[in-house]
Design a protein around this motif. Structure first.
Motif, PDB file in Angstrom:
ATOM      1  N   VAL A   1       1.664  -8.228   8.296  1.00  0.00           N
ATOM      2  CA  VAL A   1       2.466  -7.049   7.970  1.00  0.00           C
ATOM      3  C   VAL A   1       3.946  -7.411   8.062  1.00  0.00           C
ATOM      4  O   VAL A   1       4.375  -8.069   9.011  1.00  0.00           O
ATOM      5  CB  VAL A   1       2.152  -5.888   8.940  1.00  0.00           C
ATOM      6  CG1 VAL A   1       3.078  -4.701   8.673  1.00  0.00           C
ATOM      7  CG2 VAL A   1       0.697  -5.468   8.813  1.00  0.00           C
TER       8      VAL A   1
ATOM      9  N   ARG B   1       2.296  -6.161   3.160  1.00  0.00           N
ATOM     10  CA  ARG B   1       1.664  -7.343   3.754  1.00  0.00           C
ATOM     11  C   ARG B   1       1.915  -8.573   2.887  1.00  0.00           C
ATOM     12  O   ARG B   1       1.960  -8.474   1.660  1.00  0.00           O
ATOM     13  CB  ARG B   1       0.151  -7.148   3.888  1.00  0.00           C
ATOM     14  CG  ARG B   1      -0.292  -6.086   4.852  1.00  0.00           C
ATOM     15  CD  ARG B   1      -1.825  -5.980   4.855  1.00  0.00           C
ATOM     16  NE  ARG B   1      -2.325  -4.951   5.753  1.00  0.00           N
ATOM     17  CZ  ARG B   1      -2.607  -5.158   7.028  1.00  0.00           C
ATOM     18  NH1 ARG B   1      -2.447  -6.373   7.546  1.00  0.00           N
ATOM     19  NH2 ARG B   1      -3.052  -4.178   7.794  1.00  0.00           N
TER      20      ARG B   1
ATOM     21  N   ASP C   1       0.868  -1.163   0.000  1.00  0.00           N
ATOM     22  CA  ASP C   1       0.000   0.000   0.000  1.00  0.00           C
ATOM     23  C   ASP C   1       0.913   1.223   0.000  1.00  0.00           C
ATOM     24  O   ASP C   1       1.507   1.565   1.028  1.00  0.00           O
ATOM     25  CB  ASP C   1      -0.904  -0.004   1.233  1.00  0.00           C
ATOM     26  CG  ASP C   1      -1.901   1.147   1.257  1.00  0.00           C
ATOM     27  OD1 ASP C   1      -1.595   2.209   0.676  1.00  0.00           O
ATOM     28  OD2 ASP C   1      -2.969   0.995   1.868  1.00  0.00           O
TER      29      ASP C   1
ATOM     30  N   TRP D   1      12.037  -0.899   1.339  1.00  0.00           N
ATOM     31  CA  TRP D   1      10.735  -0.560   0.750  1.00  0.00           C
ATOM     32  C   TRP D   1      10.926  -0.015  -0.670  1.00  0.00           C
ATOM     33  O   TRP D   1      10.233  -0.415  -1.604  1.00  0.00           O
ATOM     34  CB  TRP D   1      10.015   0.469   1.614  1.00  0.00           C
ATOM     35  CG  TRP D   1       8.764   0.993   0.960  1.00  0.00           C
ATOM     36  CD1 TRP D   1       8.677   1.966  -0.003  1.00  0.00           C
ATOM     37  CD2 TRP D   1       7.427   0.530   1.173  1.00  0.00           C
ATOM     38  NE1 TRP D   1       7.375   2.153  -0.372  1.00  0.00           N
ATOM     39  CE2 TRP D   1       6.586   1.282   0.320  1.00  0.00           C
ATOM     40  CE3 TRP D   1       6.861  -0.432   2.018  1.00  0.00           C
ATOM     41  CZ2 TRP D   1       5.212   1.102   0.277  1.00  0.00           C
ATOM     42  CZ3 TRP D   1       5.484  -0.614   1.979  1.00  0.00           C
ATOM     43  CH2 TRP D   1       4.670   0.137   1.125  1.00  0.00           C
TER      44      TRP D   1
ATOM     45  N   GLU E   1       7.903  -5.906   8.111  1.00  0.00           N
ATOM     46  CA  GLU E   1       8.653  -4.696   8.413  1.00  0.00           C
ATOM     47  C   GLU E   1       9.760  -4.504   7.385  1.00  0.00           C
ATOM     48  O   GLU E   1      10.553  -5.406   7.135  1.00  0.00           O
ATOM     49  CB  GLU E   1       9.252  -4.769   9.817  1.00  0.00           C
ATOM     50  CG  GLU E   1       8.219  -4.881  10.927  1.00  0.00           C
ATOM     51  CD  GLU E   1       7.310  -3.661  10.994  1.00  0.00           C
ATOM     52  OE1 GLU E   1       7.793  -2.541  10.697  1.00  0.00           O
ATOM     53  OE2 GLU E   1       6.124  -3.819  11.327  1.00  0.00           O
TER      54      GLU E   1
ATOM     55  N   ALA F   1      -0.217   4.211   2.501  1.00  0.00           N
ATOM     56  CA  ALA F   1      -0.018   3.952   3.930  1.00  0.00           C
ATOM     57  C   ALA F   1       1.388   3.469   4.238  1.00  0.00           C
ATOM     58  O   ALA F   1       1.763   3.355   5.408  1.00  0.00           O
ATOM     59  CB  ALA F   1      -1.023   2.909   4.414  1.00  0.00           C
ATOM     60  N   LYS F   2       2.175   3.182   3.177  1.00  0.00           N
ATOM     61  CA  LYS F   2       3.530   2.646   3.339  1.00  0.00           C
ATOM     62  C   LYS F   2       3.495   1.374   4.191  1.00  0.00           C
ATOM     63  O   LYS F   2       4.244   1.227   5.157  1.00  0.00           O
ATOM     64  CB  LYS F   2       4.466   3.680   3.968  1.00  0.00           C
ATOM     65  CG  LYS F   2       4.679   4.909   3.129  1.00  0.00           C
ATOM     66  CD  LYS F   2       5.297   4.583   1.777  1.00  0.00           C
ATOM     67  CE  LYS F   2       5.537   5.825   0.932  1.00  0.00           C
ATOM     68  NZ  LYS F   2       6.004   5.524  -0.424  1.00  0.00           N
ATOM     69  N   ARG F   3       2.615   0.465   3.789  1.00  0.00           N
ATOM     70  CA  ARG F   3       2.455  -0.784   4.532  1.00  0.00           C
ATOM     71  C   ARG F   3       2.584  -1.965   3.578  1.00  0.00           C
ATOM     72  O   ARG F   3       1.983  -1.981   2.509  1.00  0.00           O
ATOM     73  CB  ARG F   3       1.103  -0.823   5.230  1.00  0.00           C
ATOM     74  CG  ARG F   3       0.859  -2.072   6.071  1.00  0.00           C
ATOM     75  CD  ARG F   3      -0.417  -1.921   6.866  1.00  0.00           C
ATOM     76  NE  ARG F   3      -0.313  -0.819   7.816  1.00  0.00           N
ATOM     77  CZ  ARG F   3      -1.348  -0.297   8.463  1.00  0.00           C
ATOM     78  NH1 ARG F   3      -2.569  -0.757   8.244  1.00  0.00           N
ATOM     79  NH2 ARG F   3      -1.177   0.680   9.330  1.00  0.00           N
TER      80      ARG F   3
END
Length: 227
Positions: free
Chosen positions: A149, A144, A137, A157, A151, A140-142
């Motif tokens: 989730v 999964r 995402d 990223w 890290e 949201a910088k998430r």
């Protein structure tokens, strides 16, 4: 792409125009900060893809041009050109909203590469990137894997996002470095291998893999049972 060059040195401005035009770019040149500020306020500045901005300008300097640009909410990428090599000047420019900088003298090839990288990073991106069981995402910088989730560091990223954006295309280590460059200039080809190695471990159960194409770079592949 459309480049606005703000440079009061006529010889350098002419050289920049020839180099950038030689790479298929449309170039406009202004010679002082007031002209640059006025042009960037006009509606027709909306098609400017990137600004090459000298710091030491007559009238208002490059710092003030950047400050006013960001105060208006404009997100046009800005690359600063400066003869000053003091860390304080670089930090000030970046804090005011510049995206990158080059210290004079510089190689033309590096300027072109940095401008292309800035435009790529500023291009609209999809809110969600997905492959296999992995979902990023970008708002949201998430990240999964299914509902779990994972890290990721900022650089991890950025590498993973860049690979996903390019789908099944091969990307080189240098392309990855260009994507990460704003987070530091000490990145080496070996460092890219370290980030790739870490990512392979973190996405091992996502139904995808990062494949090494020897001599060319990396690409993402989806496993057969997730195709």
């Amino acid at each position: 792409m459309h480049v606005l060059v703000v440079e009061d040195d006529a010889v350098l401005a002419d050289g920049l125009t020839r180099v950038l035009a030689g790479h298929g770019m449309v170039v406009d040149v202004v010679r002082n900060g007031s002209q640059a500020d006025a042009m960037l306020q006009r509606a027709d500045a909306s098609d400017v893809a990137v600004v090459v901005l000298d710091i030491g300008l007559p009238g208002i300097d490059g710092f003030e041009v950047v400050r006013r640009l960001r105060a208006r909410g404009a997100n046009i990428p800005v690359l600063l050109l400066t003869a000053r090599d003091a860390i304080e000047d670089r930090v000030r420019g970046l804090e005011l909203g510049a995206d990158d900088y080059l210290v004079k003298p510089f190689a033309s090839a590096e300027l072109v590469a940095r401008l292309k990288a800035l435009v790529r990073r500023n291009a609209p991106k999809p809110a969600v990137l997905a492959l296999g069981d992995l979902t990023l995402d970008t708002s949201a910088k998430r990240a999964r894997i299914k509902e779990r989730v994972i890290e990721l560091s900022v650089r991890e990223w950025t590498v993973l996002e860049y690979l996903l954006q390019h789908g099944a295309r091969v990307v080189s280590k240098q392309q990855i470095i260009d994507a990460i460059l704003p987070f530091g200039e000490d990145l080496t080809l070996n460092a890219v291998e370290v980030y790739i190695s870490r990512l392979r471990l973190k996405i091992a159960d996502a139904g995808i893999s990062i494949r090494t194409i020897r001599g060319f770079g990396y690409m993402l592949e989806q496993s057969a049972d997730h195709a």
